[in-house]
Enzyme design. Sequence first.
Site, PDB file in Angstrom:
ATOM      1  N   ASP A 251     -55.780   9.611  -2.620  1.00  0.00           N
ATOM      2  CA  ASP A 251     -55.876   9.660  -4.084  1.00  0.00           C
ATOM      3  C   ASP A 251     -56.595   8.412  -4.586  1.00  0.00           C
ATOM      4  O   ASP A 251     -57.083   7.613  -3.786  1.00  0.00           O
ATOM      5  CB  ASP A 251     -54.496   9.833  -4.724  1.00  0.00           C
ATOM      6  CG  ASP A 251     -53.593   8.622  -4.509  1.00  0.00           C
ATOM      7  OD1 ASP A 251     -54.101   7.515  -4.207  1.00  0.00           O
ATOM      8  OD2 ASP A 251     -52.373   8.766  -4.648  1.00  0.00           O
ATOM      9  N   LYS A 252     -56.689   8.260  -5.898  1.00  0.00           N
ATOM     10  CA  LYS A 252     -57.491   7.162  -6.456  1.00  0.00           C
ATOM     11  C   LYS A 252     -56.899   5.776  -6.231  1.00  0.00           C
ATOM     12  O   LYS A 252     -57.548   4.779  -6.516  1.00  0.00           O
ATOM     13  CB  LYS A 252     -57.843   7.421  -7.928  1.00  0.00           C
ATOM     14  CG  LYS A 252     -56.727   7.303  -8.919  1.00  0.00           C
ATOM     15  CD  LYS A 252     -57.151   7.859 -10.271  1.00  0.00           C
ATOM     16  CE  LYS A 252     -58.025   6.921 -11.089  1.00  0.00           C
ATOM     17  NZ  LYS A 252     -57.273   5.783 -11.658  1.00  0.00           N
TER      18      LYS A 252
END
Lengths: 142, 142, 142, 142
Positions: free
Chosen positions: C17-18
């Site tokens: 994920d980010k």
Amino acid sequence: MKKEFIYKHLVQYYETDKMAISHHSNYIRWMEEARTDFMNQIGWDFVKIEETGVMSPVVSLSCKYKNTTTFSDVVEIHTRVKEISGVRLALEYEMYKQDGTLAFTGTSEHCFVNKEGKIVRVKRDFPELFETLSMLSKDNED
Amino acid sequence: MKKEFIYKHLVQYYETDKMAISHHSNYIRWMEEARTDFMNQIGWDFVKIEETGVMSPVVSLSCKYKNTTTFSDVVEIHTRVKEISGVRLALEYEMYKQDGTLAFTGTSEHCFVNKEGKIVRVKRDFPELFETLSMLSKDNED
Amino acid sequence: MKKEFIYKHLVQYYETDKMAISHHSNYIRWMEEARTDFMNQIGWDFVKIEETGVMSPVVSLSCKYKNTTTFSDVVEIHTRVKEISGVRLALEYEMYKQDGTLAFTGTSEHCFVNKEGKIVRVKRDFPELFETLSMLSKDNED
Amino acid sequence: MKKEFIYKHLVQYYETDKMAISHHSNYIRWMEEARTDFMNQIGWDFVKIEETGVMSPVVSLSCKYKNTTTFSDVVEIHTRVKEISGVRLALEYEMYKQDGTLAFTGTSEHCFVNKEGKIVRVKRDFPELFETLSMLSKDNED
């Protein structure tokens, strides 16, 4: 030189849907798994590439669903370089079931960008990678 | 002051599995959706928090699956602050089907870290957020 | 008799994920991968079980996130039977990074139901499976 | 008659990847979300269709990624009927960011099959659905 690279994916329960088949969106992820493995096999893993500050987003995809797969199937993915230009890489994929049935064919196109989002010219900035991909491309059939 | 926050999730086809129910891993994602929405509702969206260089990873989860849900169900998720300490936030969730049946209960625990991965003390570094969460916590029942 | 079963998962790009780490929801899916593999190793694969019309939904989960993992990490998952009763099976999992760091611990609880959604008593209806799981359970330490 | 149908998707944290953008595989899922919503809007929801024993697998996809999206973006998806024949339905999608930037264009092709996996002729077996889709198709521009 080998031009086709093989990767195997075991279909997981969480990848099935209520039709009791692998949900079609997962094939996109399996293309990525095969692509990652392909890059490892030719000695250019994405971890190494990303450490130079370069990322490789997907520009386009095309997919044909030929036969269904489901939980516990081993999907054999064949990856080839379709085309490499100064700025773009196109790969093609065929996915087979254990019995040899063709389940899926697809193509993905990628560019390379730096941290600022600017296009990186593979040919100029990664000449060795460009050379390797060129030798593997279908255009370069012996 | 309102202590319970409501968020609705429409179950998608790609969230079902071959048992024809929502795959259990998706509830973890719906907890995140409800948490994001809760933070927005109290005026502290994660985009704003991440712009300060602070991220909020999950430390622990616990989940009880009470009833199944499936494609096209609208799941109503109720979120409450279970506990806020100097360094940890615990939220609890109840998910209901349209007919009022309880489908799921869960708890998530979070810490806050900066870009270097060091623990951020919410009470000290985000006193207003800490104040808001404290007022919303169950310990602080009127 | 071996009481711990090992399964390896290679973290994929689409699982990050980010925060540039594996999204926490994926560990739930890796628990399922390890569980599937464990059942295969003891000779009771889910395909065989589901062919008898029996399914095994998740009843509860608990998870502790100890350290982060990310793209291209090989996560080694150790699975053990925590408890088997007439109607419920509890498994526990430990996930390690290549350097031996503990990344995750979790527990999952399962029941068995037939096509009508009725509880199946493993002890009565699958005595051999019950026997195998009992021998593997931690309660049954030599 | 309206020919373009609009659906909005709020990008979730779990849909981002380590490039800090929405992972490309999620757009395939958002196409499905928009398709489901489109079918609801024209009065033929998939739940109703599946109750008749008919399912609608994806036959092919094509996608162009024009601009990135990320966490908390609201993606506006415009869906149109591209083509309907006796046995196949093609839909096309455009996805826009809040500022009006085009992020994605795609096409999906579907067939309809019964429980035995046999092709269902929409024109013959669902004449009203066929009629509706024909009126909405681009070929049928006024």
